[in-house]
Design a protein around this motif. Structure first.
Motif, PDB file in Angstrom:
ATOM      1  N   SER A  50       0.849  -1.184   0.000  1.00 30.78           N
ATOM      2  CA  SER A  50       0.000   0.000   0.000  1.00 30.78           C
ATOM      3  C   SER A  50       0.892   1.244   0.000  1.00 30.78           C
ATOM      4  CB  SER A  50      -0.894   0.001   1.240  1.00 30.78           C
ATOM      5  OG  SER A  50      -0.106   0.186   2.411  1.00 30.78           O
ATOM      6  N   LEU A  51       0.282   2.413  -0.143  1.00 26.47           N
ATOM      7  CA  LEU A  51       1.057   3.657  -0.121  1.00 26.47           C
ATOM      8  C   LEU A  51       1.785   3.817   1.205  1.00 26.47           C
ATOM      9  CD1 LEU A  51      -1.479   6.111  -1.816  1.00 26.47           C
ATOM     10  CD2 LEU A  51       0.510   5.006  -2.844  1.00 26.47           C
ATOM     11  N   HIS A  52       1.087   3.486   2.312  1.00 27.68           N
ATOM     12  CA  HIS A  52       1.716   3.593   3.626  1.00 27.68           C
ATOM     13  C   HIS A  52       2.874   2.606   3.757  1.00 27.68           C
ATOM     14  CE1 HIS A  52      -1.251   6.373   4.975  1.00 27.68           C
ATOM     15  NE2 HIS A  52      -2.245   5.515   4.956  1.00 27.68           N
ATOM     16  N   GLU A  53       2.668   1.391   3.268  1.00 23.93           N
ATOM     17  CA  GLU A  53       3.725   0.384   3.370  1.00 23.93           C
ATOM     18  C   GLU A  53       4.938   0.769   2.542  1.00 23.93           C
ATOM     19  OE1 GLU A  53       1.958  -3.931   4.118  1.00 23.93           O
ATOM     20  OE2 GLU A  53       1.212  -3.031   2.260  1.00 23.93           O
ATOM     21  N   THR A  54       4.704   1.412   1.405  1.00 24.90           N
ATOM     22  CA  THR A  54       5.814   1.833   0.552  1.00 24.90           C
ATOM     23  C   THR A  54       6.733   2.797   1.307  1.00 24.90           C
ATOM     24  OG1 THR A  54       4.488   1.539  -1.451  1.00 24.90           O
ATOM     25  CG2 THR A  54       6.424   2.973  -1.614  1.00 24.90           C
ATOM     26  N   TRP A  55       6.143   3.667   2.128  1.00 22.47           N
ATOM     27  CA  TRP A  55       6.948   4.603   2.925  1.00 22.47           C
ATOM     28  C   TRP A  55       7.927   3.832   3.804  1.00 22.47           C
ATOM     29  CZ3 TRP A  55       8.299   5.751   7.888  1.00 22.47           C
ATOM     30  CH2 TRP A  55       8.828   7.030   8.131  1.00 22.47           C
ATOM     31  N   TRP A  56       7.436   2.778   4.439  1.00 25.14           N
ATOM     32  CA  TRP A  56       8.305   1.979   5.305  1.00 25.14           C
ATOM     33  C   TRP A  56       9.341   1.216   4.489  1.00 25.14           C
ATOM     34  CZ3 TRP A  56       8.484   2.665  10.369  1.00 25.14           C
ATOM     35  CH2 TRP A  56       7.366   3.183  11.030  1.00 25.14           C
ATOM     36  N   SER A  57       8.918   0.654   3.373  1.00 21.21           N
ATOM     37  CA  SER A  57       9.839  -0.113   2.538  1.00 21.21           C
ATOM     38  C   SER A  57      11.001   0.752   2.056  1.00 21.21           C
ATOM     39  CB  SER A  57       9.076  -0.700   1.344  1.00 21.21           C
ATOM     40  OG  SER A  57       9.945  -1.403   0.502  1.00 21.21           O
ATOM     41  N   GLN A  58      10.699   2.012   1.745  1.00 22.90           N
ATOM     42  CA  GLN A  58      11.752   2.913   1.274  1.00 22.90           C
ATOM     43  C   GLN A  58      12.768   3.243   2.367  1.00 22.90           C
ATOM     44  OE1 GLN A  58       9.296   6.131  -0.107  1.00 22.90           O
ATOM     45  NE2 GLN A  58       9.048   5.257  -2.179  1.00 22.90           N
ATOM     46  N   ARG A  59      12.412   2.979   3.603  1.00 26.76           N
ATOM     47  CA  ARG A  59      13.321   3.244   4.726  1.00 26.76           C
ATOM     48  C   ARG A  59      13.828   1.960   5.376  1.00 26.76           C
ATOM     49  NH1 ARG A  59      10.129   6.715   3.240  1.00 26.76           N
ATOM     50  NH2 ARG A  59      10.566   8.958   3.353  1.00 26.76           N
ATOM     51  N   TYR A  60      13.710   0.864   4.639  1.00 28.00           N
ATOM     52  CA  TYR A  60      14.128  -0.456   5.139  1.00 28.00           C
ATOM     53  C   TYR A  60      15.605  -0.451   5.540  1.00 28.00           C
ATOM     54  CZ  TYR A  60      14.972  -5.530   5.100  1.00 28.00           C
ATOM     55  OH  TYR A  60      15.333  -6.806   5.427  1.00 28.00           O
ATOM     56  N   GLN A  61      16.456  -0.005   4.633  1.00 24.18           N
ATOM     57  CA  GLN A  61      17.894  -0.051   4.909  1.00 24.18           C
ATOM     58  C   GLN A  61      18.279   0.939   6.009  1.00 24.18           C
ATOM     59  OE1 GLN A  61      20.074  -2.375   3.652  1.00 24.18           O
ATOM     60  NE2 GLN A  61      21.330  -1.519   5.311  1.00 24.18           N
ATOM     61  N   TYR A  68      17.063  -1.923  13.443  1.00 30.42           N
ATOM     62  CA  TYR A  68      15.720  -2.494  13.431  1.00 30.42           C
ATOM     63  C   TYR A  68      15.426  -3.118  12.068  1.00 30.42           C
ATOM     64  CZ  TYR A  68      15.546   0.383  17.563  1.00 30.42           C
ATOM     65  OH  TYR A  68      15.845   0.949  18.778  1.00 30.42           O
ATOM     66  N   LEU A  69      15.039  -4.391  12.091  1.00 31.16           N
ATOM     67  CA  LEU A  69      14.805  -5.126  10.855  1.00 31.16           C
ATOM     68  C   LEU A  69      13.309  -5.323  10.632  1.00 31.16           C
ATOM     69  CD1 LEU A  69      16.090  -6.747   8.502  1.00 31.16           C
ATOM     70  CD2 LEU A  69      15.920  -8.787   9.973  1.00 31.16           C
ATOM     71  N   LEU A  70      12.821  -4.832   9.471  1.00 35.24           N
ATOM     72  CA  LEU A  70      11.420  -5.036   9.114  1.00 35.24           C
ATOM     73  C   LEU A  70      11.232  -6.450   8.569  1.00 35.24           C
ATOM     74  CD1 LEU A  70      10.557  -1.673   7.299  1.00 35.24           C
ATOM     75  CD2 LEU A  70      10.426  -2.220   9.742  1.00 35.24           C
TER      76      LEU A  70
END
Length: 400
Positions: A50-61, A68-70
């Motif tokens: 989702s759009l919200h999840e994409t925000w988190w994915s872009q900050r994975y590294q 902190y590991l997603l």
């Protein structure tokens, strides 16, 4: 013969499956309601971020660099595990989607602890991080009466000056698992009364105490880690997650979400604030007085009383012993409500007058059907006899 039938393994599995299906339907309905409230009416292929999840994915590294590991779903190179196979996407761990975009789960790399990450906009909630960190100060953090959710760390988001990420333990809503006995409920309420009195004694009004903002540390309640999105499943989604009762593994309860909370100077005996609606829209003094300054502490008393009324008195049987106290806590006139300190004193007297038989008795829902009543009742009596033989306390307490 009837008892044997309803306690057989196949029957237990059938009831567990039905309860899981009910949870799924409940979660689906809640998701629909949240989408109606928060928007995100965009079409996307099944399982896509989702759009919200994409925000988190872009900050994975970046989050990994912070320690902190997603989950694999949010890794940059994630490929759905069900693609190219005959597996049903809903049966896969990496199909499980977070419900609120501002909350994410993660694993702390230093020790493997599961945590929650919460996005806070400082322009919207300027005091949330400060209040949480205040309760984490050396003097307050070690106090057993402190039931404010621990803030492990507050991260500043790169290139987004208005955003912070608060790192907290991974918690579960306090009513997510059934209460087995009245003693378990009494201990839960004792901790909640204690926690809100602790906040008030330190001049902090919560101002948004709903059932959604009361959580528990459930990691010891489960035989194996539960999934953060679907707690009835194991974390790796390999099957149902089994759990103990709260008598067997007493949890600690926490008060969360200080977005609307305020901390006052000790000299302010009657702090005044304009009404602000949180999750509970039923506050009597807010209905026709939105332009009137009011003391937020009696409103906190109403909030807690209303949570107890809605979650126990109105939906469960046998809680008449709390009615007088709760009726006073939810009075329309805030000046007639007891203070949190007075409520705690009255609750303690009620608790002391409850018999062991009552405390060990099973909590039943008002709408519980006969088959489920027989199933849960049989299992309850097995445990109850074992607790009596082993002299397990009727009111489960955390080890000190």
């Amino acid at each position: 013969m009837i008892q044997t039938l309803f306690t057989s393994k196949s029957k237990r599995d059938e009831i567990k499956a039905k309860e899981a299906a009910e949870l799924e339907r409940s979660e689906a309905l809640r998701t629909q309601m949240e989408l109606a409230v928060f928007g995100a009416k965009h079409e996307r292929r099944s399982g896509a971020l989702s759009l919200h999840e994409t925000w988190w994915s872009q900050r994975y590294q970046w989050l990994r660099d912070q320690g902190y590991l997603l989950r694999p779903r949010y890794a940059p190179e994630w490929v759905p595990s069900w693609e190219g196979s005959k597996r049903n996407a809903s049966d896969c761990e990496d199909r499980q989607i977070i419900r609120f975009g501002r909350i994410m789960d993660a694993t702390r790399l230093s020790d493997g602890l599961y945590v929650s990450l919460k996005i806070v906009k400082k322009s919207e909630h300027p005091d949330e991080a400060d209040i949480g960190l205040y309760f984490m100060s050396d003097k307050l953090a070690s106090d057993p009466k402190n039931h404010c959710v621990p803030f492990f760390e507050v991260l500043s988001v790169p290139d987004e000056d208005d955003k912070q990420i608060i790192v907290m333990p991974l918690l579960l809503n306090f009513v997510k698992l059934r209460f087995d006995t009245f003693g378990e409920v009494v201990e839960c309420l004792r901790q909640l009364f204690e926690g809100f009195l602790f906040m008030h004694n330190h001049h902090v009004a919560h101002r948004d105490c709903t059932w959604m903002n009361i959580m528990m540390d459930a990691k010891d309640l489960y035989a194996e880690p539960y999934h953060p999105v679907k707690p009835h499943m194991k974390r790796d989604y390999s099957g149902f997650a089994s759990h103990y009762t709260r008598t067997q593994r007493p949890p600690k309860y926490y008060i969360i979400d200080f977005g609307l909370s305020r901390r006052y100077d000790a000299s302010e005996e009657n702090p005044l604030e304009y009404p602000i609606f949180g999750g509970d829209k039923t506050v009597p003094e807010f209905q026709n007085n939105t332009d009137t300054l009011l003391n937020p502490f009696p409103t906190d008393v109403y909030y807690l009383g209303n949570v107890i009324r809605e979650q126990f008195l109105n939906t469960k049987t046998g809680f008449e012993f709390l009615k007088s106290l709760i009726d006073d806590m939810v009075q329309d006139d805030p000046s007639k409500r007891p203070t949190m300190g007075q409520a705690v004193e009255r609750f303690d007297l009620i608790r002391q007058n409850l018999s062991t038989w009552k405390l060990r008795s099973r909590v039943t829902a008002r709408d519980e059907g006969p088959f489920r009543c027989m199933y849960h009742g049989t299992a309850h009596w097995r445990r109850r006899i074992g607790f009596i033989v082993k002299r397990v306390s009727a009111i489960p307490r955390l080890p000190q």
